[in-house]
Design a protein around this motif. Structure first.
Motif, PDB file in Angstrom:
ATOM      1  N   GLN A 137      22.701  13.015  -4.942  1.00 19.22           N
ATOM      2  CA  GLN A 137      21.815  12.144  -5.710  1.00 19.22           C
ATOM      3  C   GLN A 137      21.354  10.954  -4.871  1.00 19.22           C
ATOM      4  N   VAL A 140      18.872  11.975  -2.173  1.00 20.74           N
ATOM      5  CA  VAL A 140      17.520  12.227  -2.673  1.00 20.74           C
ATOM      6  C   VAL A 140      16.830  10.906  -2.993  1.00 20.74           C
TER       7      VAL A 140
ATOM      8  N   LEU B   6      20.271  13.343 -29.648  1.00 17.52           N
ATOM      9  CA  LEU B   6      20.181  14.656 -29.001  1.00 17.52           C
ATOM     10  C   LEU B   6      18.969  15.432 -29.480  1.00 17.52           C
ATOM     11  N   LEU B  47      23.282  13.706 -23.032  1.00 22.34           N
ATOM     12  CA  LEU B  47      24.438  14.610 -22.989  1.00 22.34           C
ATOM     13  C   LEU B  47      25.544  14.086 -22.084  1.00 22.34           C
ATOM     14  N   PRO B  50      25.127  11.708 -16.293  1.00 20.27           N
ATOM     15  CA  PRO B  50      24.245  10.861 -15.477  1.00 20.27           C
ATOM     16  C   PRO B  50      24.030  11.408 -14.073  1.00 20.27           C
ATOM     17  N   ASP B  51      25.011  12.135 -13.545  1.00 18.18           N
ATOM     18  CA  ASP B  51      24.847  12.713 -12.204  1.00 18.18           C
ATOM     19  C   ASP B  51      23.647  13.648 -12.166  1.00 18.18           C
ATOM     20  N   VAL B  52      23.639  14.560 -13.131  1.00 16.57           N
ATOM     21  CA  VAL B  52      22.565  15.552 -13.175  1.00 16.57           C
ATOM     22  C   VAL B  52      21.240  14.866 -13.467  1.00 16.57           C
ATOM     23  N   LEU B  54      20.301  11.916 -12.587  1.00 10.05           N
ATOM     24  CA  LEU B  54      19.824  11.269 -11.360  1.00 10.05           C
ATOM     25  C   LEU B  54      19.154  12.281 -10.438  1.00 10.05           C
ATOM     26  N   SER B  55      19.808  13.452 -10.286  1.00 11.34           N
ATOM     27  CA  SER B  55      19.225  14.507  -9.453  1.00 11.34           C
ATOM     28  C   SER B  55      17.892  14.957 -10.019  1.00 11.34           C
ATOM     29  N   ALA B  58      15.049  12.444  -9.454  1.00  9.48           N
ATOM     30  CA  ALA B  58      14.523  12.344  -8.093  1.00  9.48           C
ATOM     31  C   ALA B  58      13.858  13.648  -7.662  1.00  9.48           C
ATOM     32  N   VAL B  59      14.554  14.777  -7.874  1.00  9.54           N
ATOM     33  CA  VAL B  59      14.028  16.054  -7.391  1.00  9.54           C
ATOM     34  C   VAL B  59      12.915  16.553  -8.309  1.00  9.54           C
ATOM     35  N   ALA B  62       9.882  13.730  -8.871  1.00  6.56           N
ATOM     36  CA  ALA B  62       9.206  13.139  -7.712  1.00  6.56           C
ATOM     37  C   ALA B  62       8.950  14.169  -6.618  1.00  6.56           C
ATOM     38  N   VAL B  63      10.006  14.815  -6.127  1.00  6.23           N
ATOM     39  CA  VAL B  63       9.855  15.643  -4.925  1.00  6.23           C
ATOM     40  C   VAL B  63       9.080  16.927  -5.224  1.00  6.23           C
TER      41      VAL B  63
END
Lengths: 244, 78
Positions: A137, A140, B6, B47, B50-52, B54-55, B58-59, B62-63
């Motif tokens: 994370q 990225v 939810l 849910l 927060p890790d997922v 964040l990924s 960004a991915v 944006a990417v």
């Protein structure tokens, strides 16, 4: 194979997958319920290794081998992009430095957000074992934040502040060092990617053994890899069409 | 309360996903895809992942749209 046969084959395959999925879903624990088999196993293991962020403990300690596979996928994607999207010398000359117009507001927002994003990315990478996030994370976030230079500034500005050679070296080095860390675990701890470093105090920056080390390695790998990947795509996108 | 949050997040994802499928032009689709990822990130936060989120932020938002737009620019505008 005719179109008709292909359609039937595809329908049979889709039906098989649907049956498997439905039977699997029917046997799954209830959504939001209290029964979590994996949590009951992973949580004590993570706390024993002084890793408050359970997800990072799974990613970089309990199932660090899976992360090695994912890291290799990123590396393979970057190598593929490098070999496929290399501009030829003739194309390289036609890369246009800048076109279009950037609104001053966008420029200002970009330059304000640039240091914030870079700092946030480093923070997420370094505190991967303590707070939500981790190497991927943070990496990225770092790579996308870097490209604010392009959005708010210009391609030459990005090019000057984007040492692409060093990004390639960093990408390869971090990927290799992950394997080296795994071998060190094999030699010292008796298992590939074993957590051999001292665990330290629960919740402090230098704790959780190899988890922050591997997190930082992945952060470097992903940030550098994505910069290289986006650099190739940007380079291809900026090649001017040949004059008719 | 959690159920309402939810359900709202899921509804956002469903609407945004439909918008992506219903967008005919690939250039515009990159933008709706970005919005879809934003809704998906909200769902992940709801849910408690927060890790997922964040990924995904960004991915996904944006990417991937950037890569799609650059690819369309390279191969589509002829």
């Amino acid at each position: 194979m005719t179109l008709r046969a292909r359609t039937w084959l595809c329908a049979a395959g889709a039906l098989g997958v649907a049956v498997l999925l439905v039977t699997a879903f029917l046997r799954m624990p209830e959504f939001g319920g209290t029964l979590h088999l994996y949590r009951d196993l992973a949580l004590p293991a993570a706390i024993a290794r002084a890793t408050p962020n359970l997800v990072s403990s799974v990613n970089f300690d309990l199932r660090a081998l899976d992360t090695l596979g994912e890291e290799t996928i990123v590396a393979a994607a970057v190598v593929g992009t490098l070999s496929l999207l290399q501009p030829s010398p003739a194309e390289r000359e036609r890369i246009e430095p800048q076109r279009g117009y950037v609104m001053p507001v966008v420029k200002l927002a970009g330059y304000l957000m640039l240091p914030v994003t870079l700092l946030l990315g480093i923070d997420v990478v370094v505190h991967g074992h303590l707070t939500p996030g981790g190497g991927f994370q943070g990496g990225v976030v770092l790579a996308t934040g870097w490209h604010l230079l392009y959005i708010s500034g210009s391609y030459p500005a990005l090019k000057r502040l984007r040492p692409i050679d060093w990004c390639e070296y960093a990408e390869a080095a971090a990927t290799g060092l992950y394997v080296v860390a795994g071998l060190a675990g094999l030699v010292i701890g008796g298992a590939f990617l074993a957590n051999v470093l001292p665990k330290g105090e629960f919740g402090s920056l230098l704790s959780a053994g190899t988890v922050p080390v591997l997190s930082v390695l992945i952060g470097i790998e992903v940030a550098a890899g994505l910069v290289v990947l986006l650099a190739r795509f940007l380079g291809q996108g900026l090649i001017r069409e040949e004059d008719p | 309360m959690t159920t309402i949050v939810l359900l709202v997040a899921l509804a956002f994802v469903a609407v945004a996903g439909f918008a992506v499928v219903a967008t005919p032009d690939p250039r515009r689709q990159a933008i709706t895809l970005s919005l879809f990822s934003l809704c998906l990130a909200l769902l992940f936060v709801a849910l408690q992942a927060p890790d997922v989120a964040l990924s995904e932020l960004a991915v996904g938002s944006a990417v991937v749209p950037l890569l799609v737009l650059l690819t369309i620019r390279k191969v589509g505008g002829r």
